[in-house]
Design a protein around this motif. Sequence first.
Motif, mmCIF file in Angstrom:
data_model
loop_
_atom_site.group_PDB
_atom_site.id
_atom_site.type_symbol
_atom_site.label_atom_id
_atom_site.label_comp_id
_atom_site.label_asym_id
_atom_site.label_seq_id
_atom_site.Cartn_x
_atom_site.Cartn_y
_atom_site.Cartn_z
ATOM 1 N N LEU A 1 0.690 -1.338 0.145
ATOM 2 C CA LEU A 1 0.065 0.049 -0.041
ATOM 3 C C LEU A 1 0.863 1.304 0.108
ATOM 4 O O LEU A 1 0.484 2.302 -0.830
ATOM 5 N N PHE A 2 2.011 1.330 0.885
ATOM 6 C CA PHE A 2 2.487 2.349 1.048
ATOM 7 C C PHE A 2 3.526 2.633 -0.407
ATOM 8 O O PHE A 2 3.505 3.784 -0.988
ATOM 9 N N ALA A 3 3.934 1.602 -1.115
ATOM 10 C CA ALA A 3 4.740 1.692 -2.523
ATOM 11 C C ALA A 3 3.549 2.257 -3.612
ATOM 12 O O ALA A 3 3.965 3.299 -4.281
ATOM 13 N N ARG A 4 2.205 1.848 -3.229
ATOM 14 C CA ARG A 4 1.329 2.328 -4.427
ATOM 15 C C ARG A 4 1.223 3.668 -4.153
ATOM 16 O O ARG A 4 0.905 4.370 -5.065
ATOM 17 N N GLN A 5 0.998 4.144 -2.730
ATOM 18 C CA GLN A 5 0.575 5.532 -2.669
ATOM 19 C C GLN A 5 1.840 6.289 -2.951
ATOM 20 O O GLN A 5 1.545 7.565 -3.755
ATOM 21 N N THR A 6 2.955 6.229 -2.844
ATOM 22 C CA THR A 6 4.152 6.732 -3.337
ATOM 23 C C THR A 6 4.047 6.899 -4.585
ATOM 24 O O THR A 6 4.396 8.094 -5.376
ATOM 25 N N HIS A 7 3.751 5.884 -5.266
ATOM 26 C CA HIS A 7 3.904 5.999 -6.754
ATOM 27 C C HIS A 7 2.791 6.882 -7.550
ATOM 28 O O HIS A 7 3.033 7.725 -8.263
ATOM 29 N N ARG A 8 1.639 6.672 -6.645
ATOM 30 C CA ARG A 8 0.386 7.594 -7.065
ATOM 31 C C ARG A 8 0.920 9.109 -6.911
ATOM 32 O O ARG A 8 0.776 10.107 -7.540
ATOM 33 N N ASN A 9 1.335 9.181 -5.797
ATOM 34 C CA ASN A 9 1.957 10.866 -5.154
ATOM 35 C C ASN A 9 2.937 11.364 -6.466
ATOM 36 O O ASN A 9 2.831 12.303 -6.674
ATOM 37 N N ILE A 10 3.853 10.372 -6.772
ATOM 38 C CA ILE A 10 4.749 10.946 -7.734
ATOM 39 C C ILE A 10 4.159 11.129 -9.198
ATOM 40 O O ILE A 10 4.290 11.926 -9.738
ATOM 41 N N ALA A 11 3.185 10.358 -9.441
ATOM 42 C CA ALA A 11 2.329 10.389 -10.770
ATOM 43 C C ALA A 11 1.616 11.849 -10.797
ATOM 44 O O ALA A 11 1.275 12.355 -11.644
ATOM 45 N N ASP B 1 5.434 13.600 -12.355
ATOM 46 C CA ASP B 1 6.830 12.968 -12.465
ATOM 47 C C ASP B 1 6.572 11.628 -12.786
ATOM 48 O O ASP B 1 5.506 11.145 -12.613
ATOM 49 N N ARG B 2 8.069 11.054 -12.775
ATOM 50 C CA ARG B 2 7.758 9.516 -12.972
ATOM 51 C C ARG B 2 9.233 9.206 -12.070
ATOM 52 O O ARG B 2 9.927 10.015 -11.927
ATOM 53 N N ILE B 3 9.075 7.903 -11.827
ATOM 54 C CA ILE B 3 10.407 7.267 -11.043
ATOM 55 C C ILE B 3 11.464 7.338 -11.884
ATOM 56 O O ILE B 3 11.299 6.590 -12.917
ATOM 57 N N ASP B 4 12.526 7.873 -11.684
ATOM 58 C CA ASP B 4 13.649 7.989 -12.619
ATOM 59 C C ASP B 4 14.946 7.704 -11.819
ATOM 60 O O ASP B 4 15.496 8.460 -11.040
ATOM 61 N N LEU B 5 15.546 6.520 -12.140
ATOM 62 C CA LEU B 5 16.766 6.155 -11.660
ATOM 63 C C LEU B 5 18.070 6.607 -12.340
ATOM 64 O O LEU B 5 19.092 5.888 -12.199
#
Lengths: 458, 209
Positions: A437-447, A451-455
């Motif tokens: 759930l935490f990972a999903r919320q983080t992903h949503r917040n970034i989206a 923005d997007r997850i950029d490594l």
Amino acid sequence: MSALPTPAPARAKTPRLAAAVSIAAAVGLPVGLFALILFIVPVLQPDLLDAFIRERLHHDPATWAWRDAVYAVALVVLAFVFANFAAIFSGILSWWERRVAGRIQSRIGPNRAGVGGFLVWIADAVKLLLKEDLVPADADRILFRAAPYFVMAGFILTFVVLPFGESIAVTDMNVGLFYITSITALVVVGILLSGWSSNSKWALFGGMRSAAQVVSYEIPAGLAIMIPVLMAGTLSMQGIIRAQGGLPWQWFMFRNPAAFVTFFIFFTSQLAEANRTPFDLPEAESELVAGYLSEYSGFRFALFFLAEWGNLWVMAAMAVTIFLGGWQIPFVPNELYGQLKGIGFPPLAWWGLQAASMAIFAVKTIFLVNVIVWIRWTLPRIRVDQMMSLCWKYLVPVSFACFLFTLLWQIAVAAVPALETAMGLGLTAAAVVLAVLFARQTHRNIAAVGDRIDLSNW
Amino acid sequence: MILRRVLAWAAAAAFLVAFVVLVTSRIVVPMSPTGQEVVAGPLTAFDLSFYLLSGLAFVGAFGVALSKNVLHSAIGLLIALLGGGALYVLLSADFVAVAQLLVYVGGVLVLVLFAVMLTARIEEVNISNKSFGVFGGLALFFATAPVLSFVAVKTPWPLRQSPELVASTEAIGNEFLGRYLLPFEVASLVLLATLIGAVVIARKETRPE
């Protein structure tokens, strides 16, 4: 193409060498250190030393007068190895933390010396060693000079009982956990002395804040430590790990709902005791210059920061030891190590198991160290009154409640052993769901901010 | 004025000597005919570490007594306590040693430092340890030193030849919850009362006037 002479050959040569050196250092230093610890700690234990004296030196270790000298040499070697482990770990962590901070704050961080700026911590160390060692004119010279050594001693002495693997701990003291909590008191003494002896109001404020904070948070931390002790029935670090298992539902954190709560209390208290953000009030650079180490420079300043970053390993290793199963390998029972070892120099299979247990411990610890680094660059600093009320109004009562609950829980588990397994499975599942759930919320917040997850862009 | 002080010191010295004599006469048993003779053997590593650690404790104690700066005295106290804790380890009392470290270094000493730094006259720490009556100190010293050195030299101390480190935590726990349960609980009640008393005193300003 251009009129300017391109210094391409010269530029291509230096980075290649620097890259080779930094990659070799980045891979070789940690691997070499861990391998050295893996080999040297089990070999320098009394039984193997006695065997060495008997077979190679042809003396009876019980009557030979120089046995104590051999032991003393072994202790000096161990102390040297662990002091260097602590120093190199905190050096590398100082680079890693600045890189992570750069990523979190959308900047680059140190990237000049070597690949990804890896060699910057060595450059920093050289710079700090070459700086002038200033003592303020009105400072108490003796105490000002002595204070960093107290901090250093309180930090480095914890490695006496910190485990790295099944047989990889300098010693397995019967009162190990108790020893760690009491030896770290020397750090407080050092911080108080440095704050007072600098004869500067910023340093004094920082020292006072730090002492108040550490003394307060010692209470929830001490109570939190009692819960794994109650569950394992021993104060020895290795004994606590042996009472757990390799799989998550065999860890103390998930076997008891109170321990699940206590893990977070312990983690928070450790953050406060190590003066890490959000509890970095003693150094609060926006209000107190640098707190208790305002007046320090050069090598003494380096010692303070070495202890501070090295403490992250100690904190994380303690949390892994008492809550997260330590070095336990899944499906490997404790008896197997003893069966494999035999008499004399241990066989290769035993060394393989030791290496695996050490790898598991190191991976868990380094993950927790990363969590601490992320927290530092995520949360803002809290106020003094918030810090105090968090400790005394919330953490202390909750940890007392957890302590009492664990007493009852141990009685219940003694009557119905299946309770612990069921709770372990249930809490592990709950933790996995929470993490997803935490990972999903983080992903949503970034989206949500486009923005997007950029490594990339390291 | 002087006479009163001399009388007070003499009374204190007499009281102390009487106390020491009483205590030693209770615990010091006369040498039995089969008593083990103390023989000076070769200096082992155990002896060496004992002398080093006692020397450390001595240096710390002298620092406490002789330093005129209260913070230097606190550091002397720290050294003396560390030396004492290390001697406990030599006596294979590991739990007591660590408890000494936790309670005295982690608690008492930090509180001492904390309290000293909170005092208003922190600028003048150098005056803090000067109310040191030379005459009274010397009187006490000459009254007690012969008694103590007589006891130290003449007592047939029991000899323990096993410096092996045996874990003591479990035994201490069992004794506390078994044979010494009542004293243990009374001591914890005393501590609780102290704690509550400290809170009451510290919160005086919130009482209605």
